[in-house]
Write a protein that holds these residues in place. Structure first.
Motif, PDB file in Angstrom:
ATOM      1  N   ASN A 137     -49.646 -14.545  -9.516  1.00  0.00           N
ATOM      2  CA  ASN A 137     -48.604 -15.409  -8.712  1.00  0.00           C
ATOM      3  C   ASN A 137     -48.667 -16.744  -9.298  1.00  0.00           C
ATOM      4  O   ASN A 137     -47.916 -17.650  -8.768  1.00  0.00           O
ATOM      5  N   ASN A 138     -49.818 -17.068 -10.065  1.00  0.00           N
ATOM      6  CA  ASN A 138     -49.911 -18.523 -10.593  1.00  0.00           C
ATOM      7  C   ASN A 138     -50.232 -18.143 -12.034  1.00  0.00           C
ATOM      8  O   ASN A 138     -51.107 -18.022 -12.484  1.00  0.00           O
TER       9      ASN A 138
ATOM     10  N   HIS B 227     -42.765 -21.097  -7.475  1.00  0.00           N
ATOM     11  CA  HIS B 227     -43.532 -19.797  -7.639  1.00  0.00           C
ATOM     12  C   HIS B 227     -43.627 -19.114  -6.244  1.00  0.00           C
ATOM     13  O   HIS B 227     -42.954 -19.772  -5.248  1.00  0.00           O
TER      14      HIS B 227
ATOM     15  N   ARG C  84     -38.531 -18.170  -9.876  1.00  0.00           N
ATOM     16  CA  ARG C  84     -40.151 -18.203 -10.158  1.00  0.00           C
ATOM     17  C   ARG C  84     -40.439 -18.621 -11.454  1.00  0.00           C
ATOM     18  O   ARG C  84     -39.722 -17.982 -12.528  1.00  0.00           O
ATOM     19  N   ASN C  85     -41.358 -19.135 -11.765  1.00  0.00           N
ATOM     20  CA  ASN C  85     -42.151 -19.672 -12.854  1.00  0.00           C
ATOM     21  C   ASN C  85     -41.150 -20.520 -13.789  1.00  0.00           C
ATOM     22  O   ASN C  85     -41.582 -20.782 -14.996  1.00  0.00           O
TER      23      ASN C  85
ATOM     24  N   SER D 271     -38.794 -18.862  -3.467  1.00  0.00           N
ATOM     25  CA  SER D 271     -39.854 -19.158  -4.234  1.00  0.00           C
ATOM     26  C   SER D 271     -39.727 -20.735  -3.707  1.00  0.00           C
ATOM     27  O   SER D 271     -38.951 -21.252  -3.023  1.00  0.00           O
TER      28      SER D 271
END
Length: 196
Positions: A30-31, A100, A131-132, A164
Motif C-alpha cells: 500500500n506504500n 493511496h 491510487r498511486n 483513496s
C-alpha cells in the motif's frame, strides 16, 4: 483491542534498539515508497495512559462497522506524525506522496497542532482509481472532497475500501517567518486472523 472484553486496550511490546523503544509499521504494497516494515519511535507510556488517547481510540472504534463482531483481537495502529517545513524549497510531506489506500479497513485522522505560519497540508479524498497517482495526474472529477484541518482535534475518517486519500505538501505562508509544522494522531483498525 479485545471486543469481547468491553473493548479493552492492550499495548504490544516495543522493540528496544540503542536505548530507544521502537514500534514497527508495515504498509506492505500500500506504500510504493516503502514496501517493508519500518520502525519508528514508540509513543510514550505517558501518552498511552492518557484518557484523551483512550477515548479517541474507543470513540473511533464505535464509528467503524463490521469489526465489533470479529472473533479475534482487533489490531489498532496509533501514530503520532509531525510534518514540518523550515524552508519552502524543501516542503514537508507525508509518505506516500501520492493518493493511496492504507490497507487497514478504517483510518481516523485527528489534528493535534498546526502553527499559524502553516500553508498546504490540504487533505484530498479521491476515487480508488487515483491510487498511486500525484495530484497533478488526476482530474477534478476524481476528487470527492478536499479540506484543511485547522482546529485542535478536527478530524476525518477514511473507509479504505471506498476511496483513496492524499495530503499535499506543507509550506511556510511567510517564507521568512518561523518554521511550520502540523501534527496528527492517526488511528487505524485492522482485523487479525489465524494463519496456519
Amino acid at each position: 483491542m479485545l471486543p469481547w472484553e468491553g473493548n479493552q486496550l492492550f499495548w504490544l511490546p516495543t522493540v528496544k534498539q540503542n536505548n530507544q523503544e521502537l514500534s514497527g509499521y508495515d504498509q506492505g504494497s500500500n506504500n510504493p515508497e516503502h514496501q517493508n516494515i519500518r520502525y519508528f519511535n514508540s509513543i510514550s507510556q505517558k501518552l498511552k495512559e492518557t484518557e484523551l488517547l483512550k477515548s479517541l481510540i474507543l470513540e473511533d472504534f464505535c464509528l467503524t462497522f463490521g469489526l465489533s463482531e470479529h472473533y479475534l483481537p482487533i489490531y489498532v495502529g496509533v501514530h503520532l506524525v509531525t510534518v514540518s517545513c523550515a524552508n519552502n524549497d524543501l516542503p514537508g510531506f507525508s509518505s506516500p506522496d501520492c493518493f493511496h489506500q492504507d490497507g487497514e479497513p478504517f483510518t481516523f485522522a485527528h489534528l493535534v497542532q498546526r502553527n499559524s505560519n502553516a500553508g498546504g497540508g490540504n487533505n484530498y479524498i479521491g476515487k480508488i482509481k487515483c491510487r498511486n497517482k500525484k495530484l497533478t495526474e488526476i482530474s477534478k472529477e476524481d476528487i470527492i472532497d478536499s479540506f484543511v484541518l485547522k482546529k485542535f482535534l478536527e478530524s476525518f475518517a477514511v473507509y479504505d475500501n471506498a476511496v483513496s486519500h492524499y495530503v499535499d505538501h506543507l509550506i511556510k505562508i511567510d517564507p521568512t517567518g518561523e518554521p511550520t509544522q502540523r501534527t496528527m494522531i492517526l488511528i487505524d483498525f485492522s482485523l487479525t486472523r489465524q494463519n496456519i
